[in-house]
Motif scaffolding. Structure first.
Motif, PDB file in Angstrom:
ATOM      1  N   UNK A 530      -0.264  -4.815  12.789  1.00 18.59           N
ATOM      2  CA  UNK A 530      -1.372  -4.903  11.829  1.00 18.59           C
ATOM      3  C   UNK A 530      -0.789  -5.172  10.441  1.00 18.59           C
ATOM      4  N   UNK A 531      -0.925  -6.405   9.956  1.00 14.77           N
ATOM      5  CA  UNK A 531      -0.272  -6.809   8.706  1.00 14.77           C
ATOM      6  C   UNK A 531      -0.746  -5.993   7.508  1.00 14.77           C
ATOM      7  N   UNK A 532      -2.061  -5.710   7.452  1.00  8.29           N
ATOM      8  CA  UNK A 532      -2.565  -4.958   6.298  1.00  8.29           C
ATOM      9  C   UNK A 532      -2.023  -3.534   6.290  1.00  8.29           C
ATOM     10  N   UNK A 533      -2.007  -2.905   7.465  1.00  7.62           N
ATOM     11  CA  UNK A 533      -1.481  -1.548   7.546  1.00  7.62           C
ATOM     12  C   UNK A 533       0.023  -1.538   7.263  1.00  7.62           C
ATOM     13  N   UNK A 534       0.726  -2.530   7.800  1.00  6.90           N
ATOM     14  CA  UNK A 534       2.168  -2.652   7.552  1.00  6.90           C
ATOM     15  C   UNK A 534       2.454  -2.781   6.064  1.00  6.90           C
ATOM     16  N   UNK A 535       1.732  -3.647   5.398  1.00  7.94           N
ATOM     17  CA  UNK A 535       1.957  -3.864   3.976  1.00  7.94           C
ATOM     18  C   UNK A 535       1.595  -2.637   3.148  1.00  7.94           C
ATOM     19  N   UNK A 536       0.538  -1.937   3.556  1.00  8.77           N
ATOM     20  CA  UNK A 536       0.146  -0.725   2.825  1.00  8.77           C
ATOM     21  C   UNK A 536       1.240   0.340   2.944  1.00  8.77           C
TER      22      UNK A 536
END
Length: 563
Positions: A530-536
């Motif tokens: 999950x890119x958004x969760x990873x980046x967060x």
């Protein structure tokens, strides 16, 4: 965060003044906003209602309700509750912590710094070792204390001057000179003609040989050359002092410590500062003659008894030049003067402060601020390490740095409150384990850097931390909430370290923050699909790395990218 909450409460107080609930001419008390011990009671609690209840002629809880009702709307606050006798408990909105992460990343190396000192000059005097031999481990604790105090004062907006006071006059310097002369004449400490109070370390032989060789020594822009004459005691004295000052400077440079001002005790006499101080004390009527001696009425200023200033033989007692020296600090604009001393100096502090007050020169009561530290016990293999061949009778700072490394030595010497006993375990300082606090903290910094490398190795795009702030709302686990809270505490810890002259607070904080990061790493995968969760998650880690780096800098420690 605390300052923003304070401003909200001040606005509510002004509203109640306008509504005549509080007196219009009320002098607002210095109410406290502090973090709660349990998040069940919110993030912060304020005691404003209890302090304002009397002038408002109201019950604290009733006034608290009115203050809460008058609070202006603010995105920082999620809800407000009243607890106990009238505490106002603030529960911050998640966005408040997200905004703090954004601030960390935006401010970078400046995060946690402030201007509370307002550019006022603060002089920090530390080390101030007699130039009679190598620096020992106790000097090392003094050095890192003074250096870190200077760093946190600088971080909070003070104009800092680091000062080293050289005791280059007196009996100890005479002992140094005759010891060096004895070596120059070919004597050793085991020979019958060795001076009774002579220094016995091997370094004396090095000084004598350099003097006989005609070596030149440069210290703070002055060059002293050995005269090669073993009978010229005055030349030997000048050379030995210069040689050992240079050696001490090299020790301190290896420790990451430098100074802006070097002040010589001898200059107090050559420039007439001691005589000037005595004249002023006599002129203001704070002295008297008795038994052929000149006394200071130090009991008028809280000392347990009056003190002799000038003995019947015409010589001054040792606290008089100390008064003269601290008078020069005031004259040189050191509004805040900090002096770091070993706890064995405790007995002389009251008389120095009494002398400064008796000058009637506007020097504030309590000037200077003394920071007293306990000595250090060094252990290796479960046994105390005491001796150094080079110094003869004590373990040198250089020995410790060479064995444990600069970062570990600095951290271990600053990690506990100055007035507490300190045991330095060399084996622990050298270990690369979680039990070694400096390794544990630095590894947290390096761990985040390694995750960024792993992103690239997997062919994943780098994290755009600025864009990822909007995704921080997805971070709601207990470990993430702990990290949010710990990050936001950093500016408060820096302020407390500076205000209380307690840089160990930074060391303790960094260990807690590193622990929170390591726990987060072990409990939650950062590199997820999950890119958004990873980046967060990585954005939160990046903010943590930045704060760790800033804190390490205030302790004079490196922040390695790899370990």
């Amino acid at each position: 965060m605390k300052e923003q909450l304070r401003e909200l409460l001040l606005q509510a107080i002004r509203t109640l003044q306008q509504d005549a609930i509080l007196p219009a001419d009320l002098e607002v008390p210095n109410f406290v906003i502090e973090r709660t011990r349990s998040r069940d009671h919110g993030d912060f609690a304020a005691n404003a209602a209890m302090l304002l209840a009397k002038p408002a002629r109201a019950k604290p809880r009733e006034l608290a309700e009115k203050l809460v009702a008058a609070l202006p709307a603010n995105a920082l606050v999620g809800k407000v509750e009243i607890a106990g006798p009238g505490f106002i408990n603030f529960f911050l909105a998640p966005g408040a912590y997200h905004a703090e992460v954004e601030r960390v990343l935006a401010d970078g190396n400046a995060y946690g710094r402030s201007n509370s000192g307002k550019g006022v000059t603060a002089g920090v005097e530390f080390v101030s070792a007699n130039p009679t031999g190598p620096l020992h481990v106790g000097h090392g604790r003094n050095a890192v204390l003074g250096d870190c105090i200077a760093r946190v004062l600088d971080a909070t907006g003070w104009k800092v001057k680091r000062e080293f006071y050289y005791n280059d006059a007196g009996v100890q310097i005479q002992n140094l000179a005759v010891s060096t002369q004895a070596r120059a004449r070919g004597l050793t400490p085991n020979d019958a003609g060795w001076p009774e109070d002579g220094y016995r370390g091997d370094y004396i032989a090095d000084v004598a040989q350099a003097y006989l060789n005609g070596d030149s020594v440069e210290v703070e822009g002055h060059v002293v050359t050995g005269a090669k004459d073993a009978e010229d005691l005055e030349a030997i004295r000048h050379f030995a002092v210069a040689y050992l000052r240079r050696e001490q400077n090299l020790d301190l440079a290896a420790f990451g410590v430098g100074f802006d001002v070097y002040y010589l005790e001898s200059s107090l006499y050559s420039q007439g500062k001691v005589e000037e101080t005595v004249r002023e004390l006599v002129a203001h009527g704070h002295t008297y003659e008795e038994g052929g001696a000149l006394w200071l009425r130090s009991t008028d200023y809280g000392d347990d008894k009056d003190r002799v200033m000038r003995k019947s033989d015409g010589t001054y007692t040792y606290f008089v030049p100390d008064v003269a020296y601290h008078m020069t600090k005031w004259q040189r604009g050191y509004v805040n003067a900090v002096t770091v001393l070993g706890s064995d100096h405790h007995g002389s502090l009251a008389r120095v402060k009494a002398g400064l007050q008796a000058l009637d020169d506007g020097i504030p009561k309590g000037y200077p601020n003394y920071v007293l530290y306990q000595m250090v016990t060094v252990m290796r293999g479960g046994e105390e390490v005491k001796l150094s061949k080079r110094a003869g009778s004590y373990l040198t700072l250089r020995d410790l740095i060479e064995e444990a490394g600069r970062d570990a030595t600095r951290y271990f010497l600053i990690a506990r409150k100055a007035d507490s006993q300190l045991v330095f375990d060399i084996d622990l300082a050298r270990s690369q384990s979680n039990d070694n606090p400096v390794y544990y903290i630095q590894y947290a910094h390096a761990r985040v850097s390694r995750v960024l490398e792993e992103l690239a190795e997997r062919g994943l795009p780098p994290v755009d931390a600025k864009a990822s702030i909007a995704q921080l709302g997805r971070l709601d686990s207990e470990h993430e909430q702990v990290l949010f809270t710990e990050l936001s505490r950093y500016p408060e810890v820096v302020e407390a370290a500076a205000a209380n002259l307690e840089p160990h607070l930074i060391a303790q904080y960094l260990r807690e923050l590193a622990g929170a990061l390591h726990s987060y790493y072990h409990e939650h995968k950062w590199i997820v699909d999950d890119a958004e969760l990873r980046n967060a998650r990585i954005t939160l880690a990046l903010a943590t790395r930045q704060v760790i780096r800033n804190g390490l800098d205030l302790l004079g420690l490196s922040a390695p990218e790899k370990m």
